[in-house]
Design a protein around this motif. Structure first.
Motif, PDB file in Angstrom:
ATOM      1  N   GLY A 270      32.507 136.503  42.921  1.00  0.00           N
ATOM      2  CA  GLY A 270      31.698 137.309  42.007  1.00  0.00           C
ATOM      3  C   GLY A 270      31.499 136.641  40.668  1.00  0.00           C
ATOM      4  O   GLY A 270      30.376 136.594  40.140  1.00  0.00           O
ATOM      5  N   ALA A 271      32.569 136.110  40.075  1.00  0.00           N
ATOM      6  CA  ALA A 271      32.469 135.504  38.750  1.00  0.00           C
ATOM      7  C   ALA A 271      31.601 134.254  38.759  1.00  0.00           C
ATOM      8  O   ALA A 271      30.701 134.091  37.923  1.00  0.00           O
ATOM      9  CB  ALA A 271      33.864 135.177  38.231  1.00  0.00           C
TER      10      ALA A 271
ATOM     11  N   THR B 148      33.831 129.156  33.507  1.00  0.00           N
ATOM     12  CA  THR B 148      33.949 130.232  34.496  1.00  0.00           C
ATOM     13  C   THR B 148      34.870 129.819  35.625  1.00  0.00           C
ATOM     14  O   THR B 148      35.735 130.597  36.060  1.00  0.00           O
ATOM     15  CB  THR B 148      32.569 130.588  35.073  1.00  0.00           C
ATOM     16  OG1 THR B 148      31.717 131.048  34.019  1.00  0.00           O
ATOM     17  CG2 THR B 148      32.686 131.684  36.125  1.00  0.00           C
ATOM     18  N   ALA B 149      34.717 128.601  36.111  1.00  0.00           N
ATOM     19  CA  ALA B 149      35.562 128.131  37.208  1.00  0.00           C
ATOM     20  C   ALA B 149      37.026 128.092  36.786  1.00  0.00           C
ATOM     21  O   ALA B 149      37.913 128.559  37.512  1.00  0.00           O
ATOM     22  CB  ALA B 149      35.106 126.751  37.667  1.00  0.00           C
TER      23      ALA B 149
ATOM     24  N   VAL C   4      34.379 136.404  33.651  1.00  0.00           N
ATOM     25  CA  VAL C   4      35.605 136.425  34.456  1.00  0.00           C
ATOM     26  C   VAL C   4      36.432 137.663  34.140  1.00  0.00           C
ATOM     27  O   VAL C   4      37.016 138.276  35.045  1.00  0.00           O
ATOM     28  CB  VAL C   4      36.417 135.138  34.217  1.00  0.00           C
ATOM     29  CG1 VAL C   4      37.756 135.204  34.948  1.00  0.00           C
ATOM     30  CG2 VAL C   4      35.630 133.922  34.689  1.00  0.00           C
ATOM     31  N   LEU C   5      36.484 138.062  32.881  1.00  0.00           N
ATOM     32  CA  LEU C   5      37.213 139.281  32.522  1.00  0.00           C
ATOM     33  C   LEU C   5      36.618 140.489  33.234  1.00  0.00           C
ATOM     34  O   LEU C   5      37.355 141.351  33.738  1.00  0.00           O
ATOM     35  CB  LEU C   5      37.175 139.488  31.008  1.00  0.00           C
ATOM     36  CG  LEU C   5      37.805 140.788  30.483  1.00  0.00           C
ATOM     37  CD1 LEU C   5      39.267 140.896  30.901  1.00  0.00           C
ATOM     38  CD2 LEU C   5      37.674 140.861  28.955  1.00  0.00           C
ATOM     39  N   ALA C   6      35.297 140.554  33.302  1.00  0.00           N
ATOM     40  CA  ALA C   6      34.641 141.669  33.988  1.00  0.00           C
ATOM     41  C   ALA C   6      35.038 141.723  35.455  1.00  0.00           C
ATOM     42  O   ALA C   6      35.399 142.787  35.978  1.00  0.00           O
ATOM     43  CB  ALA C   6      33.123 141.538  33.847  1.00  0.00           C
ATOM     44  N   TRP C   7      34.991 140.586  36.137  1.00  0.00           N
ATOM     45  CA  TRP C   7      35.307 140.583  37.565  1.00  0.00           C
ATOM     46  C   TRP C   7      36.800 140.755  37.820  1.00  0.00           C
ATOM     47  O   TRP C   7      37.205 141.317  38.853  1.00  0.00           O
ATOM     48  CB  TRP C   7      34.781 139.305  38.212  1.00  0.00           C
ATOM     49  CG  TRP C   7      33.315 139.414  38.515  1.00  0.00           C
ATOM     50  CD1 TRP C   7      32.280 138.896  37.779  1.00  0.00           C
ATOM     51  CD2 TRP C   7      32.721 140.123  39.598  1.00  0.00           C
ATOM     52  NE1 TRP C   7      31.079 139.233  38.342  1.00  0.00           N
ATOM     53  CE2 TRP C   7      31.313 139.989  39.466  1.00  0.00           C
ATOM     54  CE3 TRP C   7      33.228 140.851  40.667  1.00  0.00           C
ATOM     55  CZ2 TRP C   7      30.417 140.557  40.365  1.00  0.00           C
ATOM     56  CZ3 TRP C   7      32.337 141.429  41.565  1.00  0.00           C
ATOM     57  CH2 TRP C   7      30.958 141.276  41.413  1.00  0.00           C
ATOM     58  N   THR C   8      37.639 140.303  36.900  1.00  0.00           N
ATOM     59  CA  THR C   8      39.071 140.556  37.032  1.00  0.00           C
ATOM     60  C   THR C   8      39.353 142.049  36.898  1.00  0.00           C
ATOM     61  O   THR C   8      40.193 142.602  37.625  1.00  0.00           O
ATOM     62  CB  THR C   8      39.859 139.779  35.970  1.00  0.00           C
ATOM     63  OG1 THR C   8      39.564 138.383  36.092  1.00  0.00           O
ATOM     64  CG2 THR C   8      41.358 139.981  36.140  1.00  0.00           C
ATOM     65  N   ALA C   9      38.665 142.697  35.971  1.00  0.00           N
ATOM     66  CA  ALA C   9      38.820 144.153  35.821  1.00  0.00           C
ATOM     67  C   ALA C   9      38.389 144.872  37.101  1.00  0.00           C
ATOM     68  O   ALA C   9      39.044 145.828  37.533  1.00  0.00           O
ATOM     69  CB  ALA C   9      38.006 144.638  34.625  1.00  0.00           C
ATOM     70  N   ILE C  10      37.313 144.413  37.711  1.00  0.00           N
ATOM     71  CA  ILE C  10      36.865 145.014  38.976  1.00  0.00           C
ATOM     72  C   ILE C  10      37.923 144.802  40.060  1.00  0.00           C
ATOM     73  O   ILE C  10      38.239 145.722  40.838  1.00  0.00           O
ATOM     74  CB  ILE C  10      35.519 144.407  39.402  1.00  0.00           C
ATOM     75  CG1 ILE C  10      34.412 144.832  38.415  1.00  0.00           C
ATOM     76  CG2 ILE C  10      35.147 144.825  40.825  1.00  0.00           C
ATOM     77  CD1 ILE C  10      33.088 144.131  38.616  1.00  0.00           C
ATOM     78  N   ALA C  11      38.493 143.597  40.121  1.00  0.00           N
ATOM     79  CA  ALA C  11      39.542 143.323  41.109  1.00  0.00           C
ATOM     80  C   ALA C  11      40.761 144.213  40.864  1.00  0.00           C
ATOM     81  O   ALA C  11      41.372 144.718  41.814  1.00  0.00           O
ATOM     82  CB  ALA C  11      39.943 141.848  41.061  1.00  0.00           C
ATOM     83  N   CYS C  12      41.125 144.427  39.600  1.00  0.00           N
ATOM     84  CA  CYS C  12      42.269 145.290  39.288  1.00  0.00           C
ATOM     85  C   CYS C  12      41.974 146.740  39.661  1.00  0.00           C
ATOM     86  O   CYS C  12      42.886 147.478  40.083  1.00  0.00           O
ATOM     87  CB  CYS C  12      42.622 145.176  37.809  1.00  0.00           C
ATOM     88  SG  CYS C  12      43.409 143.614  37.358  1.00  0.00           S
TER      89      CYS C  12
END
Length: 321
Positions: A115-116, A149-150, A203-211
């Protein structure tokens, strides 16, 4: 010896545990939305406006000073990032999840990394554009940074899957590696400061989604009553002192770097009519580098706190994810 039956361990009622999980999900989704809004605001402020382009061009030009020595290190940092590197980390993270018997984490890590990195490429090449406003170096849109991002996504993926006691130190290493990669792209004049900060926010956005997905995952309960139980994640949680130390340390460093960035870039913004001197360009460059450090430290402090909150879903032994 007393024949009185042993009292069962206290358990949080199901409605309370469910409310706690939903609270984590709501906070995570709000963080994701705020992060995407932040990316949009960076593009609006630094890419679409003449003043923003002038400020970032000064930072871009300031990277030329001392570049020869710094690039020797920066080039090695950037050479690590590649499609193969991302794939290797993704496989490794999924393997860690499998070894921990957290099968859902493997899916969540894939969601985060794919996603990121996909979002960054779509935003950079299909959504955002960079108008030519007569500023030097207007060679097309570069926001968000793909290399940053990577680096941030692989670091966040490891933060998601490693055992709880390792998470604080994974966050520290992730913040350091992401900062090093982002600043290296500035040193090499591959990117502008807003590109790096935008990548960290993606990346913070997609990490929040993963959490949020972690919090929604049904808890795992011990299988055999009275049988010997292996130590669970709940048994291996980092101590509160460790969590406070790491989170507060990242926040303090991030706020300090943010203060330096604000002072430097505000000065540059107020003097954007004449940014051709070495002092002005170096000031803007150092402000941009401080901004990259700020974004990385604060983002990983938030990721760590959110990941820990998503895991602590119940007081039942063995239910920490």
């Amino acid at each position: 010896m007393s024949d009185a039956p042993a009292l069962p361990a206290p358990v949080i009622p199901a409605p309370v545990a469910r409310d706690r999980r939903l609270g984590v999900v709501v906070v995570a989704l709000l963080i994701a939305v705020a992060s995407f809004v932040g990316v949009w605001m960076l593009w609006r402020g630094f890419v679409l406006t003449l003043a923003g382009q002038q400020v970032e061009n000064a930072a871009f030009q300031g990277a030329a000073y001392g570049q020869t020595q710094l690039w020797r290190v920066a080039e090695r940092v950037l050479d690590v990032v590649s499609v193969g590197f991302i794939a290797a980390v993704l496989i490794g993270a999924m393997l860690i999840a499998a070894l921990r018997r957290r099968w859902s984490l493997a899916v969540q890590v894939a969601v985060l990394m794919v996603g990121a990195n996909l979002t960054t490429q779509v935003l950079k090449h299909a959504v955002f554009y960079r108008p030519d406003l007569g500023v030097d170096g207007s060679y097309g849109n570069t926001l968000p940074s793909g290399h940053t991002t990577a680096a941030a996504s692989v670091s966040a993926a490891l933060l998601i899957v490693v055992p709880p006691r390792v998470r604080p130190w994974a966050a520290v290493l992730g913040a350091g590696y992401t900062s090093a990669t982002g600043i290296s792209t500035l040193i090499g004049q591959w990117h502008r400061p807003s590109d790096v900060v935008a990548a960290v926010l993606v990346v913070l956005a997609w990490t929040a989604i993963a959490c949020a997905l972690v919090a929604l995952t049904p808890p795992q309960f011990p299988t055999t009553t009275g049988a010997m139980r292996l130590p669970s994640d709940a048994d291996l949680d980092p101590t509160p002192a460790t969590m406070r130390l790491v989170v507060s340390g990242l926040v303090i460093l991030g706020v300090a770097a943010g203060g330096c960035a604000m002072v430097a870039l505000t000065h540059t913004w107020n003097h954007r009519g004449d940014l051709s001197t070495r002092a002005e360009e170096v000031t803007a460059y150092l402000g941009g580098a401080a901004g990259a450090l700020m974004a990385s430290c604060l983002a990983f402090a938030i990721m760590l706190a959110l990941r820990q909150a998503a895991a602590a879903r119940s007081s039942v032994p063995g239910t920490s994810a």
